[in-house]
Design a protein around this motif. Structure first.
Motif, PDB file in Angstrom:
ATOM      1  N   ALA A 248     102.115 -24.530  24.815  1.00  0.00           N
ATOM      2  CA  ALA A 248     101.278 -25.570  24.212  1.00  0.00           C
ATOM      3  C   ALA A 248     100.088 -24.938  23.500  1.00  0.00           C
ATOM      4  O   ALA A 248      99.694 -25.354  22.402  1.00  0.00           O
ATOM      5  N   THR A 249      99.533 -23.907  24.109  1.00  0.00           N
ATOM      6  CA  THR A 249      98.416 -23.181  23.504  1.00  0.00           C
ATOM      7  C   THR A 249      98.863 -22.435  22.254  1.00  0.00           C
ATOM      8  O   THR A 249      98.234 -22.527  21.191  1.00  0.00           O
TER       9      THR A 249
ATOM     10  N   SER B  89     104.834 -30.837  23.574  1.00  0.00           N
ATOM     11  CA  SER B  89     104.336 -30.123  24.748  1.00  0.00           C
ATOM     12  C   SER B  89     103.392 -30.990  25.577  1.00  0.00           C
ATOM     13  O   SER B  89     103.266 -30.797  26.784  1.00  0.00           O
TER      14      SER B  89
ATOM     15  N   SER C  30     103.980 -28.611  19.372  1.00  0.00           N
ATOM     16  CA  SER C  30     102.613 -28.922  19.786  1.00  0.00           C
ATOM     17  C   SER C  30     102.524 -30.326  20.377  1.00  0.00           C
ATOM     18  O   SER C  30     101.898 -30.536  21.425  1.00  0.00           O
ATOM     19  N   ILE C  31     103.151 -31.297  19.702  1.00  0.00           N
ATOM     20  CA  ILE C  31     103.075 -32.685  20.168  1.00  0.00           C
ATOM     21  C   ILE C  31     103.964 -32.903  21.393  1.00  0.00           C
ATOM     22  O   ILE C  31     103.547 -33.529  22.378  1.00  0.00           O
TER      23      ILE C  31
ATOM     24  N   TRP D  67      99.920 -26.388   8.757  1.00  0.00           N
ATOM     25  CA  TRP D  67     100.227 -27.815   8.845  1.00  0.00           C
ATOM     26  C   TRP D  67     100.617 -28.442   7.501  1.00  0.00           C
ATOM     27  O   TRP D  67     101.298 -29.464   7.451  1.00  0.00           O
TER      28      TRP D  67
ATOM     29  N   PHE E 169     100.431 -23.919  14.500  1.00  0.00           N
ATOM     30  CA  PHE E 169     100.493 -25.134  13.684  1.00  0.00           C
ATOM     31  C   PHE E 169      99.229 -25.342  12.860  1.00  0.00           C
ATOM     32  O   PHE E 169      99.280 -25.743  11.690  1.00  0.00           O
ATOM     33  N   LEU E 170      98.072 -25.053  13.434  1.00  0.00           N
ATOM     34  CA  LEU E 170      96.805 -25.272  12.745  1.00  0.00           C
ATOM     35  C   LEU E 170      96.661 -24.429  11.488  1.00  0.00           C
ATOM     36  O   LEU E 170      95.865 -24.756  10.601  1.00  0.00           O
TER      37      LEU E 170
ATOM     38  N   THR F 138     101.697 -22.710  20.269  1.00  0.00           N
ATOM     39  CA  THR F 138     102.227 -23.481  19.145  1.00  0.00           C
ATOM     40  C   THR F 138     101.132 -24.248  18.420  1.00  0.00           C
ATOM     41  O   THR F 138     101.189 -24.420  17.192  1.00  0.00           O
ATOM     42  N   THR F 139     100.136 -24.701  19.166  1.00  0.00           N
ATOM     43  CA  THR F 139      99.024 -25.406  18.528  1.00  0.00           C
ATOM     44  C   THR F 139      98.255 -24.477  17.598  1.00  0.00           C
ATOM     45  O   THR F 139      97.888 -24.853  16.471  1.00  0.00           O
TER      46      THR F 139
ATOM     47  N   GLN G 160     106.485 -25.935  14.683  1.00  0.00           N
ATOM     48  CA  GLN G 160     105.232 -25.786  15.415  1.00  0.00           C
ATOM     49  C   GLN G 160     104.564 -27.132  15.660  1.00  0.00           C
ATOM     50  O   GLN G 160     103.999 -27.374  16.726  1.00  0.00           O
ATOM     51  N   CYS G 161     104.624 -28.012  14.670  1.00  0.00           N
ATOM     52  CA  CYS G 161     104.066 -29.352  14.849  1.00  0.00           C
ATOM     53  C   CYS G 161     104.808 -30.098  15.951  1.00  0.00           C
ATOM     54  O   CYS G 161     104.199 -30.715  16.827  1.00  0.00           O
TER      55      CYS G 161
END
Length: 239
Positions: A52-53, A173, A170-171, A63, A59-60, A55-56, A166-167
């Motif tokens: 979760a850490t 997760s 992130s979600i 995006w 993604f940032l 991929t976020t 990645q988006c």
């Protein structure tokens, strides 16, 4: 620090490095190895927190390339699937989960090496792939392969493919973390291992980004797929 913890950090580093290079594959590489040295009820929630850490953060930085229309269709069925997967983790004997994952690794690796060209999918297929991804994610942090196959069959270009994954990760997760928390998997051992591993995750992401820019990705991917098949066989032999 125990030897098993040091080994787990090294394995997670390699998994996150793979995620940083290709945008997927961390659980495929790390989870089978981690399950050989630690209990799944420790490995699964710890790795979920770490991914979760990771991929976020990825993604940032990408995006703008995300295919948001596909994301929500996948997530509609992923979220309930996650809770079903977490339930399976509690009630199904570990040996069945591990051998099932081993078989999936062999099939997925063979599929990827074979370069089979599957038919192009429509939007509605996202619901089925999302459900399978959710179940795999809740039970074993393995929500990646169904979404990877879906993206391939939708013919996403490489930039859109990596960013959209990645988006999605992130979600999705978030629901995985909630399901693990409600199932009582967030123990002191899990949180301690998570904290110890964070520096390795940060280094792996930075290194992965640099490798992504310089290495011939296709050859490296072929090596990874051979490795996945080997890990699948190992899970069957060891269990």
């Amino acid at each position: 620090m125990e030897f098993a913890t040091i080994l787990a950090i090294a394995i997670i580093f390699c998994g996150v490095l793979l995620q940083g290079i290709f945008g997927f594959g961390s659980a495929l590489l790390a989870m089978p190895l981690l399950s050989l040295i630690m209990d799944l009820k420790v490995v699964t929630p710890t790795f979920a927190l770490l991914m979760a850490t990771a991929t976020t953060l990825i993604f940032l930085t990408s995006w703008r390339q995300v295919e948001f229309a596909a994301i929500w269709r996948l997530l509609v069925t992923t979220i309930p699937g996650v809770f079903g997967g977490a339930w399976l983790l509690k009630v199904v004997p570990q040996i069945f989960i591990l051998r099932g994952i081993g078989l999936f690794l062999i099939i997925f690796g063979g599929y990827s090496l074979g370069k089979f060209k599957l038919p192009k999918l429509g939007d509605r297929a996202a619901y089925g792939f999302g459900l399978i991804a959710g179940i795999f994610g809740g039970a074993y942090n393995l929500n990646g392969p169904p979404v990877v196959i879906y993206g391939n069959m939708c013919r996403w270009n490489p930039q859109k493919f990596r960013a959209t994954l990645q988006c999605y990760f992130s979600i999705s997760s978030i629901s995985i973390l909630i399901s693990h928390g409600l199932s009582g998997f967030w123990t002191k051992q899990v949180l301690t291992l998570y904290i110890w591993t964070l520096p390795a995750v940060a280094i792996a992401l930075l290194l992965g980004r640099e490798i992504n820019r310089r290495l011939p990705v296709q050859r490296f991917q072929q090596f990874i797929y051979f490795l996945l098949i080997g890990l699948g066989v190992l899970l069957w032999v060891a269990n």
